[in-house]
Enzyme design. Structure first.
Site, PDB file in Angstrom:
ATOM      1  N   GLU A 133       0.783  -1.169   0.118  1.00 54.02           N
ATOM      2  CA  GLU A 133      -0.053   0.097  -0.097  1.00 54.02           C
ATOM      3  C   GLU A 133       0.792   1.278  -0.053  1.00 54.02           C
ATOM      4  O   GLU A 133       0.693   2.055  -0.713  1.00 54.02           O
ATOM      5  CB  GLU A 133      -0.841   0.004   1.453  1.00 54.02           C
ATOM      6  N   THR A 186      -6.275   8.759  -5.085  1.00 49.45           N
ATOM      7  CA  THR A 186      -6.097   8.486  -3.571  1.00 49.45           C
ATOM      8  C   THR A 186      -5.384   9.620  -2.792  1.00 49.45           C
ATOM      9  O   THR A 186      -5.463   9.985  -1.824  1.00 49.45           O
ATOM     10  CB  THR A 186      -5.631   7.143  -3.444  1.00 49.45           C
TER      11      THR A 186
END
Length: 311
Positions: A133, A186
């Protein structure tokens, strides 16, 4: 026992669950990603192909999360003499707010662990998934990778030390998910957030998080719905999602328990108490967006309590 090849699926996820920024998430039955991993004679990790990404993902094994995390695991285990070739099939939109990078990462980690005869536990795989991530979006949070890896609904009780709690999943709980075809990166969505919050807002948020967790364990659908309110993150992120408040109104009119943004968006989701209501919610939101000239993908799912699996 070690294997020569594996074919695995890892699920998409809904992170935050409205009030639990960076600490709550759940796994979906669909969509998700598939990885085929095969042992080869030449040492190293090789990315053979990526499908379903419209050419957006890097093929460099060190830069793609699915292969980079496999490299980390092999180095950790001292098994860099092994050679593996990876094919990644993306069955979910990139940048959707449904944990696209997390599903790829978890699929790769689950695959290499299966290939090597499961030398690592799920808990031991989680830090590698968080590294994926970090590579994908610059922040190593676990609210997507934890539910994708563990299945079910997960609470990140703390990051240091890392502690994950699996929460109860009420039997009738369903998710209605809609991905509007708009772009919400994001990184940009995170950069918009306030670094400081008012104490009165924090108190409201703490109460909603506690209420949601309690509602899950008590199987109290009313309490779950009343707790799905966010006074810290949603007001800022909703600005980036066209028709957000109108979609919420549609969802609640159709019988949703609660409604909010999935991850950083633009996907939105609703909790419902049946599949029929979830299907009605997605149908009505899809129709509303269509009237506004916005395309969308819809998904209806129970909470996936299995997590990644062999195909």
């Amino acid at each position: 026992m070690e294997k020569d090849s594996v074919h695995v699926f890892a699920p998409a996820t809904v992170a935050n669950l409205v009030c639990g920024y960076d600490i709550l998430g759940l796994a979906l039955d669909e969509p998700g990603d598939e990885v085929i991993m095969e042992r080869i004679d030449k040492p190293g990790v090789y990315l053979k192909a990526v499908t379903g990404d419209d050419g957006r993902l890097p093929l460099d094994p060190a830069k793609n999360t699915v292969s980079a995390c496999v490299q980390m695991v092999l180095a950790h285990l001292g098994r860099e003499d092994i050679g593996v070739e990876i094919t990644l099939h993306k069955h979910m939109p990139i940048g959707s707010g449904l944990g696209s990078s997390a599903a790829s990462t978890v699929a790769g980690l689950f695959a290499i662990n299966q290939l090597l005869g499961q030398p690592l536990t799920t808990r031991q795989l989680l830090p590698f998934a968080m590294k994926g991530e970090e590579l994908a979006c610059g922040h190593g949070h676990a609210d997507n990778v934890a539910p994708s890896l563990y299945g079910g609904i997960t609470l990140i009780k703390s990051y240091d030390p890392l502690e994950v709690v699996q929460l109860n999943v009420p039997e009738e709980l369903h998710c209605a998910v809609v991905f509007p075809h708009v772009d919400v990166p994001t990184r940009a969505a995170r950069q918009m957030l306030r670094s400081k919050v008012d104490l009165k807002d924090a108190v409201v948020q703490w109460g909603n998080i506690a209420g949601l967790v309690s509602g899950l364990f008590l199987n109290d659908y009313g309490l779950i719905g009343r707790s799905m309110k966010d006074v810290l993150i949603e007001p800022t992120r909703a600005i980036l999602i066209p028709e957000f408040y109108e979609m919420r109104e549609v969802a609640l009119k159709c019988g949703a328990l609660g409604f909010g943004i999935s991850g950083s968006g633009p996907s939105v989701f609703a909790f419902t108490r049946s599949r029929d209501i979830a299907q009605e919610v997605t149908k009505c939101i899809h129709a509303h967006l269509d009237e506004k000239g916005i395309g969308s993908n819809t998904y209806v799912s129970k909470v996936n309590t299995e997590g990644p699996k062999m195909l």
